[in-house]
Every structure is written in C-alpha cells, then in structure tokens.
Design a protein around this motif. Structure first.
Motif, PDB file in Angstrom:
ATOM      1  N   ALA A 163      -4.669   0.042   3.761  1.00  0.00           N
ATOM      2  CA  ALA A 163      -3.745  -1.099   3.746  1.00  0.00           C
ATOM      3  C   ALA A 163      -2.305  -0.633   3.964  1.00  0.00           C
ATOM      4  O   ALA A 163      -1.535  -1.298   4.667  1.00  0.00           O
ATOM      5  N   VAL A 164      -1.936   0.498   3.373  1.00  0.00           N
ATOM      6  CA  VAL A 164      -0.587   1.036   3.593  1.00  0.00           C
ATOM      7  C   VAL A 164      -0.402   1.375   5.065  1.00  0.00           C
ATOM      8  O   VAL A 164       0.654   1.107   5.654  1.00  0.00           O
ATOM      9  N   TRP A 165      -1.429   1.963   5.671  1.00  0.00           N
ATOM     10  CA  TRP A 165      -1.344   2.269   7.108  1.00  0.00           C
ATOM     11  C   TRP A 165      -1.150   0.994   7.925  1.00  0.00           C
ATOM     12  O   TRP A 165      -0.336   0.961   8.861  1.00  0.00           O
ATOM     13  N   LEU A 166      -1.869  -0.073   7.579  1.00  0.00           N
ATOM     14  CA  LEU A 166      -1.711  -1.346   8.279  1.00  0.00           C
ATOM     15  C   LEU A 166      -0.285  -1.871   8.143  1.00  0.00           C
ATOM     16  O   LEU A 166       0.325  -2.332   9.121  1.00  0.00           O
ATOM     17  N   LEU A 167       0.253  -1.806   6.939  1.00  0.00           N
ATOM     18  CA  LEU A 167       1.623  -2.273   6.708  1.00  0.00           C
ATOM     19  C   LEU A 167       2.614  -1.432   7.504  1.00  0.00           C
ATOM     20  O   LEU A 167       3.615  -1.949   8.031  1.00  0.00           O
ATOM     21  N   TRP A 168       2.343  -0.145   7.590  1.00  0.00           N
ATOM     22  CA  TRP A 168       3.193   0.764   8.372  1.00  0.00           C
ATOM     23  C   TRP A 168       3.208   0.325   9.846  1.00  0.00           C
ATOM     24  O   TRP A 168       4.262   0.268  10.491  1.00  0.00           O
ATOM     25  N   GLN A 169       2.022  -0.002  10.376  1.00  0.00           N
ATOM     26  CA  GLN A 169       1.918  -0.452  11.770  1.00  0.00           C
ATOM     27  C   GLN A 169       2.604  -1.804  11.969  1.00  0.00           C
ATOM     28  O   GLN A 169       3.307  -2.015  12.966  1.00  0.00           O
ATOM     29  N   ILE A 170       2.406  -2.706  11.037  1.00  0.00           N
ATOM     30  CA  ILE A 170       3.017  -4.035  11.135  1.00  0.00           C
ATOM     31  C   ILE A 170       4.534  -3.934  11.141  1.00  0.00           C
ATOM     32  O   ILE A 170       5.227  -4.639  11.893  1.00  0.00           O
ATOM     33  N   SER A 171       5.070  -3.041  10.310  1.00  0.00           N
ATOM     34  CA  SER A 171       6.532  -2.913  10.219  1.00  0.00           C
ATOM     35  C   SER A 171       7.137  -2.395  11.516  1.00  0.00           C
ATOM     36  O   SER A 171       8.331  -2.593  11.776  1.00  0.00           O
ATOM     37  N   GLY A 172       6.348  -1.714  12.328  1.00  0.00           N
ATOM     38  CA  GLY A 172       6.849  -1.232  13.611  1.00  0.00           C
ATOM     39  C   GLY A 172       6.718  -2.253  14.718  1.00  0.00           C
ATOM     40  O   GLY A 172       7.324  -2.094  15.787  1.00  0.00           O
ATOM     41  N   LYS A 173       5.953  -3.302  14.464  1.00  0.00           N
ATOM     42  CA  LYS A 173       5.704  -4.308  15.504  1.00  0.00           C
ATOM     43  C   LYS A 173       6.497  -5.592  15.280  1.00  0.00           C
ATOM     44  O   LYS A 173       6.831  -6.291  16.229  1.00  0.00           O
ATOM     45  N   TRP A 174       6.788  -5.900  14.022  1.00  0.00           N
ATOM     46  CA  TRP A 174       7.579  -7.089  13.696  1.00  0.00           C
ATOM     47  C   TRP A 174       8.740  -6.700  12.791  1.00  0.00           C
ATOM     48  O   TRP A 174       8.682  -5.700  12.058  1.00  0.00           O
ATOM     49  N   ASP A 175       9.770  -7.522  12.820  1.00  0.00           N
ATOM     50  CA  ASP A 175      10.955  -7.261  12.008  1.00  0.00           C
ATOM     51  C   ASP A 175      10.727  -7.768  10.586  1.00  0.00           C
ATOM     52  O   ASP A 175      11.197  -8.827  10.189  1.00  0.00           O
ATOM     53  N   VAL A 176       9.982  -6.986   9.828  1.00  0.00           N
ATOM     54  CA  VAL A 176       9.733  -7.309   8.429  1.00  0.00           C
ATOM     55  C   VAL A 176       9.972  -6.061   7.586  1.00  0.00           C
ATOM     56  O   VAL A 176       9.649  -4.948   7.999  1.00  0.00           O
ATOM     57  N   ALA A 177      10.586  -6.261   6.431  1.00  0.00           N
ATOM     58  CA  ALA A 177      10.758  -5.179   5.456  1.00  0.00           C
ATOM     59  C   ALA A 177       9.675  -5.350   4.401  1.00  0.00           C
ATOM     60  O   ALA A 177       9.438  -6.471   3.919  1.00  0.00           O
ATOM     61  N   ILE A 178       9.023  -4.270   4.017  1.00  0.00           N
ATOM     62  CA  ILE A 178       7.826  -4.368   3.183  1.00  0.00           C
ATOM     63  C   ILE A 178       7.977  -3.546   1.912  1.00  0.00           C
ATOM     64  O   ILE A 178       8.323  -2.361   1.959  1.00  0.00           O
ATOM     65  N   SER A 179       7.707  -4.179   0.787  1.00  0.00           N
ATOM     66  CA  SER A 179       7.610  -3.461  -0.478  1.00  0.00           C
ATOM     67  C   SER A 179       6.143  -3.434  -0.875  1.00  0.00           C
ATOM     68  O   SER A 179       5.403  -4.399  -0.642  1.00  0.00           O
TER      69      SER A 179
END
Length: 531
Positions: A94-110
């Motif tokens: 799930a962390v890897w998915l969030l890492w990928q998402i953060s590079g594709k969309w302008d979202v900051a993730i905690s």
C-alpha cells in the motif's frame, strides 16, 4: 484458578492482529470540492487496478473514501483505512501504491499505522537527531514520489493542537503531563501542507532516510508474485464456482476458520449450504499468510465429511485437509451473514443488470454525478469510446459504483459475505471456469540457516542493502559459519538485541532519537488523468 478459567484460557481461538494502516491524500485547494475529489478517487482506484491487476489483499483491499477536510474546515480529502492483520506485505504494498500515486497526481499523503509513524520507525537508524515520536506528527509526508520531513522551524499555534495522538507501546498515562516541547514543536496538517507545497525551503528527507523506506518498497510490483500461494484443494462444487469468479472470497473464509469459536462450529458440523459432496479438485489461490494459517492448525474434520481414503502425509490428503478447512470457513461465514440486509448484489444476473441501469438513471439526475462524468471524460477514463457504446456503458457502470462507494459515510452498507457468494454463483453456469493449474512449491514455508542469517543481518541495521547484496551477505555468512559459527551467532544476536532496544526506545519516546542511531483554474486532463 478453577478448571473453567483454565479451559477458557487454553481453548481461546487464535486471533488476527488488528494492525490498521491509515492514509490521507490531500489534493490542492482548487481540486478539493466534492466532485473533483470523487473524480480523483475513481481515476486513482482505476490506476491501482491497472498496475496491480487481480491482486489478492490479505484482509482489506486498498480503497479511497471521500471525507470532509477536518483540518481546514473546508473542502474534501481522500482517506483509506486498511486492516492488514498478520500480513505486513500488504502494508508495504500500500505504501508503494501511495508512492506511485503521489508521482502521478498532485496530492500530499500522510500515512501511519497502529504503531504511529512507522515510516520513521523503519528509518530509525538514519533519522536526524531532532526527530522524536512526540514531534513527528504531521511532519512526515509522501509527495511527488519522495519522502519529506517538515523541519522544526515551522510550527503552528499551540492552541490549534488537538488531543495528542497515542502511540502503541508508549508508557503514557492519563495522569502524566505532556511536556511543553510537544506544544512548542507541534504543526497542524494545513500548516505543514503550506510548507510542503509553497515554501522555498527544501523539505526533502535526508537521502539515507528515504532510501531506508524505498528499500522496503522498491521491489513492487514484482514482489507481489511472492505474495500468494496456489494449492490444489477438494472443494464443494459451489465453493469452487464462487472462487473461480471471485478468488478474494477465500481470504474471508480462511480468517473465519482460523478464528472460529464454538458457536460458529455448529454450522460446520451441519454444512447445510456447502455439503462436502459433490466435490471437485481445483486450484485455489490465497495469500501465503492465509495458507500458513491453514497449514498451522490441526483440525479434525466434522463427521459429515466422512472418512478419507487418502493416507495422511500425501499430497492428496493435504488437498482434502485444506479444502475441508476452506469449506468450513465458507459455511460458518455464510450462515453468520445470510440474514443481513438484502442488497441488489443478491439479485439474479438479469435483475442486477436492470438494477444497474436504474441506478445510473437515478444518478444522472444528480448534478454532482453529471459533473463527475464530465471530469472523467477529460481524464481519458472512457478511452475515447463513443458515448452509449458497449464499452462506454461498461465503464460507466464501474464509475457509477465507484461514485456511490467513495461517498459512503461508513461500511454499514457493505455487502455481506453471503450476498457476495450468491451474486457470483448466478454468474457461473457450470464448472468449466474452475481453475486446475499446477500448485506451487511449499519451499517458502521452510527457512534454512542462511536465509535466517540474512534476515538477522537485515534486522540488525542493514536496511540499505539491496536484494542482490542480501544474497551475497547470506553466502558470506555461510562460509563464516563453517569457520566460527558460535562467534557469528553471538555477534548477530547482539546486533539484533541492540537494534530492537533502540527501536523500542524510539516507539516509547524515551530520550533523544540519537539513541536510535548507529553511527482557481479549469480542470485539465493532467489534473485528473495524472502525469
């Protein structure tokens, strides 16, 4: 202690860890309205399915829900809560998915879990000296495919600090006063986001810290091939059919069997919904964790299963044993959930299709849904299809489901297990789709000496080692074992003990972290379609 209490202690069923992963995705202000956030949820979920097709999560699947942004009091954010249980792989995937998402969309993730800021725990050996468990809240972010740490020079007004987050394993009590430094160093999520997005000051985490986290996730998605296990099983025909259409159902059945109680077992003794015969030999896919849970439990079949002709210890006997346990889990969970609220998923295939059309007709009267579909068009979600075509309608069905799912306030309306089983069974006319592939080797269940030593080395602080280097290190360990086995064992034990103590100190917030060191625009295609 009386006999009853003793029996109660030793007859308790195994329990599943309740470790929960919690993540929040903050879009930019211009995309924080409900329609835009709903669109982001759909295109992100679609992206996740495209890079992890048919991935089998151990407990809860990766999901994104829309919630009000309580930190700012306006707009919406995306949130996910996943119970990962005993399967730590799910957490890092799930962390890897969030890492990928953060590079594709302008979202900051905690992201955090039941232990708190677990990304910092993973990198405890490399953290800057100023980082402690009590000041790390809202300072750790995944943004633009990098790990970020908000410096202590940025703080929020003490009055804005909510009740302090409790960390699992801490020694805090209600009577203890929180140290003044907690208030002085606190930063709220919105202030942290301003620094992250707008500050000229770099917030990038030290390279060694980011690498410690990256080394845990960089093997995905290839690592997912080691996540599941295929085994042959003798299953009741309806169970085999259900799993051929929805393999993830096995996970819930295994959990129910693994944590069964005496009341649930009554259903397994009757097997009224999934009688053992007729049965079929099929190949079942489950997570390795689930397979280990089944293999690790000795369970005598209820009498209704009769006596098996297969000799214990043979592959054929194992196929009977594993299949029996899965069937019992199906029966127990089905009977437990069959009286829950009926949903449209329990309708026949034709009625379900009619219901989907009626739902879309109703949603099309919702202005939010109309705007949502327009956003999806701009994002390329419909793949250039002509509106009304077969593929368009199929994609809109999926989008309508995502629209409803993402906006649910809670999981109270989640489809019951019995309803899911009924829904898939009406879609399977015969057993032609039952899987009969070869089963996997069980070698992964056996950890040899060199593998164990390699794991010890990694746990002792060599988190920056790449997989190939780990293999080399294991080979080196083998040669040294032949020369001086006792000396090496003692050294590794000391390293592991020291590392465990220092991570424990970090979790409990004892002392300084140095103790854990070893040395308003229109929407565009890019905004919704990603980069």
């Amino acid at each position: 202690m009386d006999k009853t209490n003793v029996n109660d202690i030793f007859n308790r069923p195994p329990t599943i860890s309740e470790d929960t992963l919690h993540y929040v995705l903050y879009p930019p202000h211009k995309l924080s309205d409900k329609v835009s956030v709903t669109t982001l949820a759909t295109v992100m979920q679609n992206y996740v399915e495209s890079i992890l097709p048919d991935f089998l999560w151990h407990r809860d699947a990766f999901q994104l829900k829309i919630i009000p942004n309580e930190d700012s009091g306006e707009g919406y954010v995306l949130e996910g809560r996943m119970r990962v249980g005993d399967c730590v792989d799910d957490e890092w995937c799930a962390v890897w998915l969030l890492w990928q998402i953060s590079g594709k969309w302008d979202v900051a993730i905690s992201v955090s879990d039941s232990d708190g800021e677990f990304l910092l725990i993973e990198a405890a050996e490399h953290l800057p000296s100023w980082v402690t468990p009590t000041n790390a809240e809202n300072r750790v972010w995944i943004y633009q495919s990098h790990l970020h740490l908000i410096p202590l020079s940025h703080i929020s007004a003490p009055s804005s600090k909510p009740q302090r987050r409790k960390y699992t394993g801490s020694n805090d009590t209600d009577d203890e006063e929180e140290p003044d430094v907690d208030d002085e160093d606190y930063i709220g999520a919105q202030d942290a986001l301003k620094v992250l997005r707008d500050s000229v000051e770099s917030t990038a985490a030290p390279k060694s810290v980011e690498e410690a986290v990256w080394n845990r996730i960089h093997g995905y998605p290839a690592a997912t091939t080691q996540h599941t296990h295929h085994t042959k099983t003798y299953l009741p025909v309806d169970v085999a059919k259900a799993l051929s259409k929805n393999p993830s159902l096995v996970q819930k059945a295994v959990e129910t069997f693994y944590t069964r109680d005496a009341i649930q077992l009554r259903a397994a003794h009757r097997m009224s919904r999934f009688p053992p015969e007729p049965s079929v030999l099929t190949t079942t896919t489950m997570t390795r964790t689930a397979y280990a849970q089944l293999m690790g439990q000795k369970f005598y079949p209820p009498k209704i299963f009769g006596r098996w002709s297969e000799r214990e210890g043979t592959p054929e006997w194992r196929w009977r044993d594993i299949g029996m346990k899965i069937a019992c889990g199906f029966e127990m969970l089905y009977q437990e959930s069959k009286n829950k609220t009926v949903t449209t998923n329990e309708l026949s295939a034709d009625a379900s299709k009619s219901s989907a059309e009626a739902r879309k007709d109703a949603l099309r009267r919702n202005p939010d849904y109309i705007a949502y579909i327009e956003n999806l068009k701009k994002s390329g979600y419909f793949r250039g299809e002509v509106e009304g075509s077969a593929l368009w309608n199929q994609l809109e069905d999926k989008a309508a489901s995502a629209f409803v799912e993402a906006r649910k306030d809670d999981d109270a309306t989640r489809t019951s297990f019995a309803a899911e089983v009924k829904a898939v069974l009406v879609q399977v006319a015969d057993d032609d789709s039952i899987c009969r592939r070869e089963e996997d080797s069980e070698d992964w269940l056996n950890v040899d000496e060199s593998d164990f030593d390699a794991m010890l080395e990694k746990a002792a602080g060599k988190s920056g080692t790449t997989p190939s280097k780990v293999e080399s290190a294991a080979m080196d360990v083998d040669s040294r074992l032949e020369a001086d086995e006792d000396r090496l064992a003692n050294e590794q034990a000391e390293k592991l003990k020291t590392m465990a103590k220092k991570v424990e100190d970090f979790l409990e917030g004892k002392g300084d972290i140095e103790g854990a060191r070893f040395q308003d625009e229109e929407f565009s295609d890019e905004e919704f379609g990603g980069k």
